[in-house]
Design an enzyme around this catalytic site. Structure first.
Site, PDB file in Angstrom:
ATOM      1  N   THR A 178       0.870  -1.174   0.000  1.00 13.73           N
ATOM      2  CA  THR A 178       0.000   0.000   0.000  1.00 13.73           C
ATOM      3  C   THR A 178       0.903   1.219   0.000  1.00 13.73           C
ATOM      4  O   THR A 178       1.646   1.462   0.952  1.00 13.73           O
ATOM      5  CB  THR A 178      -0.911   0.025   1.235  1.00 13.73           C
ATOM      6  N   LYS A 235       0.725   5.220   8.188  1.00 13.52           N
ATOM      7  CA  LYS A 235       1.250   5.539   6.858  1.00 13.52           C
ATOM      8  C   LYS A 235       0.140   5.596   5.824  1.00 13.52           C
ATOM      9  O   LYS A 235       0.055   6.527   5.018  1.00 13.52           O
ATOM     10  CB  LYS A 235       2.303   4.494   6.484  1.00 13.52           C
ATOM     11  N   LYS A 251      -7.415   1.154  -2.519  1.00 11.92           N
ATOM     12  CA  LYS A 251      -6.942   0.801  -1.182  1.00 11.92           C
ATOM     13  C   LYS A 251      -7.090   1.985  -0.231  1.00 11.92           C
ATOM     14  O   LYS A 251      -7.388   1.800   0.955  1.00 11.92           O
ATOM     15  CB  LYS A 251      -5.487   0.343  -1.235  1.00 11.92           C
TER      16      LYS A 251
END
Length: 294
Positions: A96, A239, A171
């Site tokens: 990701t 993140k 995502k």
């Protein structure tokens, strides 16, 4: 497509490597610390000391590393993937990461004659072990279709999202949903506890109603048991949320819930909880006074 290079043999990657081997692929792996992957080496994965040796001659290379800087390193720094693969190799980044970085890799890969896909996953370590991951794929549709057998060895809900970077955008949407849902689970449990309710009974009562969710099913019991072991690291979720906010800002969006949840998680990370699972968000509502599971 038979010989697969795999970089990023961690919590998720290790199970993905196993499932690819079960499907009959020849797996070549690179890891910074060989001792951490001795189990999959014993099971048949071929270990290499360098990225170059790992990916040379491979039909496809899969990466699933931690942070965008790690993606940059394996694709662009000295001894990188792009300088080492043969023309026509499929490059599949399942980390990701930033949609902009996915577009950068796609452009650089095409210049080298490679076929590039961004294919982040969701489903956690459980989905990786069971081979039931959801895989969100961006890139050229013909490359997606060519790699479907690979993806089917690792997941069951596999969808083409659009051009390069679109897998990452999908995502981001997934992580935004998780942020709001998991914070709702934690707030609800905090409320029920303050009112003297039996939390096990509350969970059982709401799980099959309108408030039911994967986050509740997966993490509700773990939170009640004080189980903060990571299926997905808190630091990695931080993140992801930062990446989502950057992309939201680029589109002029104000995502207030995401911003608040990120702030809560950043506070926990600053307190040293980054190596715990995402369910450790409950510690924020407990004022950091829960048993220290670090």
């Amino acid at each position: 497509m038979k010989k697969i290079g795999f970089i990023g043999v961690g919590i998720m990657g290790k199970s993905m490597v196993r499932n690819l081997m079960k499907a009959g692929y020849e797996l070549h792996i690179f890891a910074r610390h060989k001792e951490k992957v001795e189990d999959v080496i014993a099971e048949g994965a071929v270990f290499h000391e360098t990225i170059k040796d790992c990916v040379t001659g491979c039909d496809a290379v899969i990466t699933i590393v931690g942070f965008p800087k790690d993606v940059e390193e394996v694709y662009f720094e000295e001894g990188n993937i792009l300088d080492s693969v043969k023309e026509g190799t499929y490059l599949i980044d399942m980390t990701t990461t930033s949609p902009m970085l996915a577009e950068k890799i796609s452009e650089a890969g095409q210049q080298k004659g490679c076929r590039v896909l961004d294919a982040p996953v969701t489903g956690g370590d459980g989905g990786a072990k069971a081979g039931t991951l959801s895989i969100l794929v961006g890139g050229k549709q013909e490359d997606y279709e060519a790699c479907l057998p690979l993806f089917k060895a690792m997941g069951t809900n596999i969808n083409y999202q659009g051009s390069a970077g679109c897998g990452q955008h999908a995502k981001m949407a997934n992580q935004i949903m998780i942020a709001g849902t998991l914070s709702g689970v934690c707030e609800a449990l905090t409320y029920a506890k303050a009112k003297g309710m039996n939390l096990d009974t509350v969970l059982k009562s709401v799980a099959t109603g309108a408030a039911g969710s994967k986050q509740l099913d997966t993490f509700g019991p773990k939170i009640l048991a004080g189980d903060y072991a990571p299926g997905f690291f808190l630091k990695h979720f931080v993140k992801d949320m930062k990446l989502a906010l950057i992309e939201a800002n680029r589109s002029g969006l104000s995502l207030d819930v995401l911003s608040q949840v990120l702030a809560n998680y950043e506070e926990l990370e600053a307190e040293g909880y980054g190596e715990l699972g995402t369910q450790a968000l409950m510690k924020y509502y407990e004022g950091g006074n829960a048993d220290d599971e670090r």
